[in-house]
Write an enzyme that holds these catalytic residues in place. Sequence first.
Site, PDB file in Angstrom:
ATOM      1  N   GLU A 119       0.329  -1.188   0.028  1.00 31.31           N
ATOM      2  CA  GLU A 119      -0.392  -0.367  -0.269  1.00 31.31           C
ATOM      3  C   GLU A 119       0.414   1.096  -0.157  1.00 31.31           C
ATOM      4  O   GLU A 119       2.088   1.194   0.435  1.00 31.31           O
ATOM      5  CB  GLU A 119      -0.739  -0.509   1.138  1.00 31.31           C
ATOM      6  CG  GLU A 119      -2.635  -0.364   0.669  1.00 31.31           C
ATOM      7  CD  GLU A 119      -2.948  -0.770   2.531  1.00 31.31           C
ATOM      8  OE1 GLU A 119      -2.459   0.028   3.613  1.00 31.31           O
ATOM      9  OE2 GLU A 119      -4.114  -0.908   2.940  1.00 31.31           O
ATOM     10  N   LYS A 121       2.386   4.969   1.405  1.00 29.19           N
ATOM     11  CA  LYS A 121       1.521   5.465   2.752  1.00 29.19           C
ATOM     12  C   LYS A 121       1.252   6.559   2.235  1.00 29.19           C
ATOM     13  O   LYS A 121       3.605   7.433   2.542  1.00 29.19           O
ATOM     14  CB  LYS A 121       3.644   5.071   3.357  1.00 29.19           C
ATOM     15  CG  LYS A 121       3.540   5.767   4.949  1.00 29.19           C
ATOM     16  CD  LYS A 121       4.898   5.113   5.515  1.00 29.19           C
ATOM     17  CE  LYS A 121       4.244   5.348   7.416  1.00 29.19           C
ATOM     18  NZ  LYS A 121       4.571   6.940   7.174  1.00 29.19           N
ATOM     19  N   ASP A 123       1.746  10.191   3.384  1.00 26.85           N
ATOM     20  CA  ASP A 123       1.969  11.473   4.184  1.00 26.85           C
ATOM     21  C   ASP A 123       1.427  12.539   5.124  1.00 26.85           C
ATOM     22  O   ASP A 123       0.914  13.103   4.528  1.00 26.85           O
ATOM     23  CB  ASP A 123       3.312  12.264   3.458  1.00 26.85           C
ATOM     24  CG  ASP A 123       4.810  12.420   5.011  1.00 26.85           C
ATOM     25  OD1 ASP A 123       4.070  12.547   5.674  1.00 26.85           O
ATOM     26  OD2 ASP A 123       4.759  13.921   3.859  1.00 26.85           O
ATOM     27  N   TYR A 228      -7.462   2.743   5.596  1.00 31.69           N
ATOM     28  CA  TYR A 228      -6.818   1.715   5.670  1.00 31.69           C
ATOM     29  C   TYR A 228      -6.533   0.823   6.586  1.00 31.69           C
ATOM     30  O   TYR A 228      -5.853  -0.612   6.614  1.00 31.69           O
ATOM     31  CB  TYR A 228      -5.105   2.049   4.956  1.00 31.69           C
ATOM     32  CG  TYR A 228      -4.602   3.108   6.727  1.00 31.69           C
ATOM     33  CD1 TYR A 228      -4.422   2.735   7.518  1.00 31.69           C
ATOM     34  CD2 TYR A 228      -4.089   4.406   6.019  1.00 31.69           C
ATOM     35  CE1 TYR A 228      -4.202   3.637   8.890  1.00 31.69           C
ATOM     36  CE2 TYR A 228      -3.906   5.090   6.878  1.00 31.69           C
ATOM     37  CZ  TYR A 228      -3.754   4.844   8.127  1.00 31.69           C
ATOM     38  OH  TYR A 228      -3.577   5.654   9.211  1.00 31.69           O
ATOM     39  N   LYS A 317      10.341   3.030   3.682  1.00 27.24           N
ATOM     40  CA  LYS A 317      10.749   3.953   3.667  1.00 27.24           C
ATOM     41  C   LYS A 317      11.596   4.813   2.482  1.00 27.24           C
ATOM     42  O   LYS A 317      12.430   4.058   2.462  1.00 27.24           O
ATOM     43  CB  LYS A 317      11.149   5.105   5.080  1.00 27.24           C
ATOM     44  CG  LYS A 317       9.938   5.674   6.406  1.00 27.24           C
ATOM     45  CD  LYS A 317       8.965   5.758   6.527  1.00 27.24           C
ATOM     46  CE  LYS A 317       8.934   7.034   6.981  1.00 27.24           C
ATOM     47  NZ  LYS A 317       9.305   7.192   7.947  1.00 27.24           N
ATOM     48  N   CYS A 411      33.267  30.524  27.771  1.00 30.27           N
ATOM     49  CA  CYS A 411      32.214  30.105  27.574  1.00 30.27           C
ATOM     50  C   CYS A 411      32.087  31.265  27.159  1.00 30.27           C
ATOM     51  O   CYS A 411      32.486  32.507  27.557  1.00 30.27           O
ATOM     52  CB  CYS A 411      31.774  30.122  29.026  1.00 30.27           C
ATOM     53  SG  CYS A 411      29.986  30.396  29.532  1.00 30.27           S
ATOM     54  N   CYS A 414      29.273  33.734  29.894  1.00 32.50           N
ATOM     55  CA  CYS A 414      30.121  34.408  30.978  1.00 32.50           C
ATOM     56  C   CYS A 414      31.808  34.602  31.056  1.00 32.50           C
ATOM     57  O   CYS A 414      32.048  35.354  32.291  1.00 32.50           O
ATOM     58  CB  CYS A 414      30.112  33.290  32.380  1.00 32.50           C
ATOM     59  SG  CYS A 414      30.883  31.699  32.713  1.00 32.50           S
ATOM     60  N   CYS A 434      31.562  24.514  30.166  1.00 37.34           N
ATOM     61  CA  CYS A 434      32.547  26.459  30.978  1.00 37.34           C
ATOM     62  C   CYS A 434      32.461  25.590  32.766  1.00 37.34           C
ATOM     63  O   CYS A 434      31.283  25.265  33.042  1.00 37.34           O
ATOM     64  CB  CYS A 434      30.877  27.002  30.869  1.00 37.34           C
ATOM     65  SG  CYS A 434      31.379  28.179  31.803  1.00 37.34           S
ATOM     66  N   CYS A 440      27.802  31.691  35.871  1.00 44.40           N
ATOM     67  CA  CYS A 440      27.523  31.772  34.620  1.00 44.40           C
ATOM     68  C   CYS A 440      25.793  31.515  34.457  1.00 44.40           C
ATOM     69  O   CYS A 440      24.939  30.451  35.139  1.00 44.40           O
ATOM     70  CB  CYS A 440      28.039  30.482  33.430  1.00 44.40           C
ATOM     71  SG  CYS A 440      27.974  30.876  32.243  1.00 44.40           S
TER      72      CYS A 440
HETATM   73  S1  IVH Z   1      -1.358   1.357   9.112  1.00 47.70           S
HETATM   74  C1  IVH Z   1      -1.919  -1.172  12.366  1.00 47.70           C
HETATM   75  N1  IVH Z   1      -1.554   1.813   6.401  1.00 47.70           N
HETATM   76  O1  IVH Z   1       1.370   5.658   9.207  1.00 47.70           O
HETATM   77  C2  IVH Z   1      -1.336  -0.625  11.388  1.00 47.70           C
HETATM   78  N2  IVH Z   1      -0.333   3.543   8.004  1.00 47.70           N
HETATM   79  O2  IVH Z   1       4.183   4.862  10.452  1.00 47.70           O
HETATM   80  C3  IVH Z   1      -1.728   1.336  11.487  1.00 47.70           C
HETATM   81  N3  IVH Z   1      -0.276   5.511   7.376  1.00 47.70           N
HETATM   82  O3  IVH Z   1       0.366   6.140  12.000  1.00 47.70           O
HETATM   83  C4  IVH Z   1      -1.003   1.430  10.835  1.00 47.70           C
HETATM   84  N4  IVH Z   1       0.102   4.749   5.704  1.00 47.70           N
HETATM   85  O4  IVH Z   1      -0.480   7.122  10.369  1.00 47.70           O
HETATM   86  C5  IVH Z   1      -1.218   2.683   7.620  1.00 47.70           C
HETATM   87  N5  IVH Z   1      -1.719   2.547   4.128  1.00 47.70           N
HETATM   88  C6  IVH Z   1      -1.090   3.259   5.616  1.00 47.70           C
HETATM   89  C7  IVH Z   1      -0.619   4.613   5.671  1.00 47.70           C
HETATM   90  C8  IVH Z   1      -0.383   4.019   6.803  1.00 47.70           C
HETATM   91  C9  IVH Z   1      -0.111   6.428   6.763  1.00 47.70           C
HETATM   92  C10 IVH Z   1       0.358   6.362   8.937  1.00 47.70           C
HETATM   93  C11 IVH Z   1      -0.260   6.578   9.594  1.00 47.70           C
HETATM   94  C12 IVH Z   1       0.615   5.604  10.815  1.00 47.70           C
HETATM   95  C13 IVH Z   1       1.992   5.907  10.090  1.00 47.70           C
HETATM   96  C14 IVH Z   1       2.948   5.038  10.398  1.00 47.70           C
END
Ligand code: IVH
Length: 694
Positions: A119, A121, A123, A228, A317, A411, A414, A434, A440
């Site tokens: 999935e 991630k 932001d 999600y 990441k 320092c 002082c 210091c 100081c």
């Molecule tokens: S699952 C039990 N899925 O990433 C699992 N989190 O670094 C809970 N996040 O707090 C998280 N995309 O805010 C999950 N596809 C995704 C996500 C996701 C973004 C965020 C979420 C979580 C944080 C953790």
Amino acid sequence: MSVAPLSFEEAKAEHARLGAELTRHDALYHGEDAPLITDEAYDALRRSFNALEATYPELAKVSSPARAVGAPASSAFEPVPYAVPMLSLGNLFAESEVAEFLGRIDRGLRHQSSEMVGELKIDGLSLSLRYEHGLLVRASTRGDGSIGEDVTANARTIADIPHQLVGPAPELLEVRGEAFMTRADFEALNAQQEAAGKKTFANPRNAAAGSIRQSREVTKRPLRFFAYSWGEVSEDGLLATHLDMVRSFRALGLPTAPETYRLVGAEQLIGYYRHIAKARATLPFDIDGVVYKVNDLAAREVLGFVSRAPRWAIAHKFPAEQVTTILRDIEIQVGRTGALTPVARLEPVIVGGVEVSNATLHNEAEIQRKDLRVGDTVVLQRAGDVIPQIVDRVLEHRPADSKPYVFPTRCPVCGSAAEREADVGDQGGAVRRCTGGLLCEAQAVEGLLHLVSREALDIDGLGEKQVSFLFETGRIRTPADIFRLEATDAAREDPLHRCEGFGAVSVRKLFDSIASKRRSPLERMIYGLGIRHVGRTNALRLARHFGSYQAFIDGASSSEGRARLYGVEGVGDAAISSLSRYFSDPASAAIAIDLGNVVEAIPLKVARTDTAISGKTVVFTGTLQRMTRDQAKAGAEELGAKVSGSVSKKTSYVVAGPGAGDKLEKAEALGVTVLTEDAWLALIADASTATEGS
Ligand code: IVH
């Protein structure tokens, strides 16, 4: 993971570094209202600090002002406790770690290898949406994972979030997902903000987080949402897989992220990661990596959790972003213990979505090792949630006339000599300090703030601004002066209630809160002196050893008294030599003695030996909802129980809250009694009245 665990010395250095960063940002945030980093970056920093202390409990005993300031409480939102906590995710950065992650799952599932889901991630910030009979009744943020903040009104204005689910919905369904802003909407919002002369946001995530926590303005701020995961749900067990869940979310009218795939084996996971890394720039919103999750929901149950993250999912990441910028200057800050910390002042630059104009350089040796010079072009890196670091300099761009940086030997505050001590432990003398001690100003103000901090004398109404003012106007120079403030103030021509920032009411309150601490626990007084290496645990040991403040002063001031400290369990060489240094300096010794003139020490409560839990060993694990860990520990110890950090056959009780992982499993395997927090509270309520045998 291939990341080698830190050695204790490395962890300690990292702890000191993060502590110093936190203190600096606390001061900027609370004191000057001029935060340098985003709330998320701050939270991440605090999380790293807490995680380090959780992994190396010894570090929690090191005195650190960073611990004195709590996370800024947001009183504007109602708290929302979670029956199923909102968890976070573990991270991996290197492709080689993917197979290790799958290996752990494979072993956890006893080789019944499971298929995975990849999935995006997203932001943004996570939200929990509570639907009862298909109707949205509450929306809340993650908060600390156990208790969120109620943001229902704002969430209702997000078009992506249905007020009513489509078709037959479970009686109760808590949907979890990410609120975010697209890049286009973010840019439009910033343009609008700028035109209106309002502050702009550093990145879409900050804009989203700021918007959801703002009153009434969300309608104008186009937030989006992807579901999600889920929390509490009334009809458990209907769905077999994550992909079923995604389909059912869509059927209920909940948006889910694109690019969700079923994947099997490390090669497919890595293939997915690379595909998304390429597609990243074409997505309309920011992602900071991908998430791999076990598809089979029953398999997830088997795998469970470790601390606050599931074993069945991990975030892969994207690598740290690196940018170059110019090192404009190196400034020296002086901390409470006199440590001189160099800070790089940089040509402001955006890295990892945040504008950065400062970075810590840690210490003198670090500058030498990297041969950093003012005027250098430097490489700045920000990885995930970590604070930006200068990782290198670009020699080709070095100005012809540049000179090696000469670290000051005086320092800057002082003017006293600043020396590198070949000290026991503590970064091996890498830190220049210091020698001005409490003469100081930098150290005196920090020292006073430490004394009044929550874990020391806990005096309300004395923040950084107030203490600096009281110090600069000569009202308070030493700890004991705080307790003489009311008397000296009455004799002044410019009493406090006439000074800016101090109304008559606030002055009264301040004097009352000071007066309420004229009797204070002995261990807090000792800790409050801020002697290096005398953190809360050592202060407690000293309080136990000496029994009274006078005995502590007498013992620590004489070499025979100090020699006896070598026999006190847990008080190490570093603390003893630091006590010795503190008490052989007449100025600091006088300060400690004088505190005893104005504050009466309450001796330690002696642990009871007559209760039903006296002599029993207890382990607390998971998130406690009714009390903090410290309160739980103190309560148990008062009744004569011993609190331990690890489970063994000798453990009498394991008290497990939500999110409990390894320790709970171990307790179950060893047949140790496991109690809920409520059962524990009931037990101690009984134990404190009914003595054994009665
Ligand atoms: S699952 C039990 N899925 O990433 C699992 N989190 O670094 C809970 N996040 O707090 C998280 N995309 O805010 C999950 N596809 C995704 C996500 C996701 C973004 C965020 C979420 C979580 C944080 C953790």
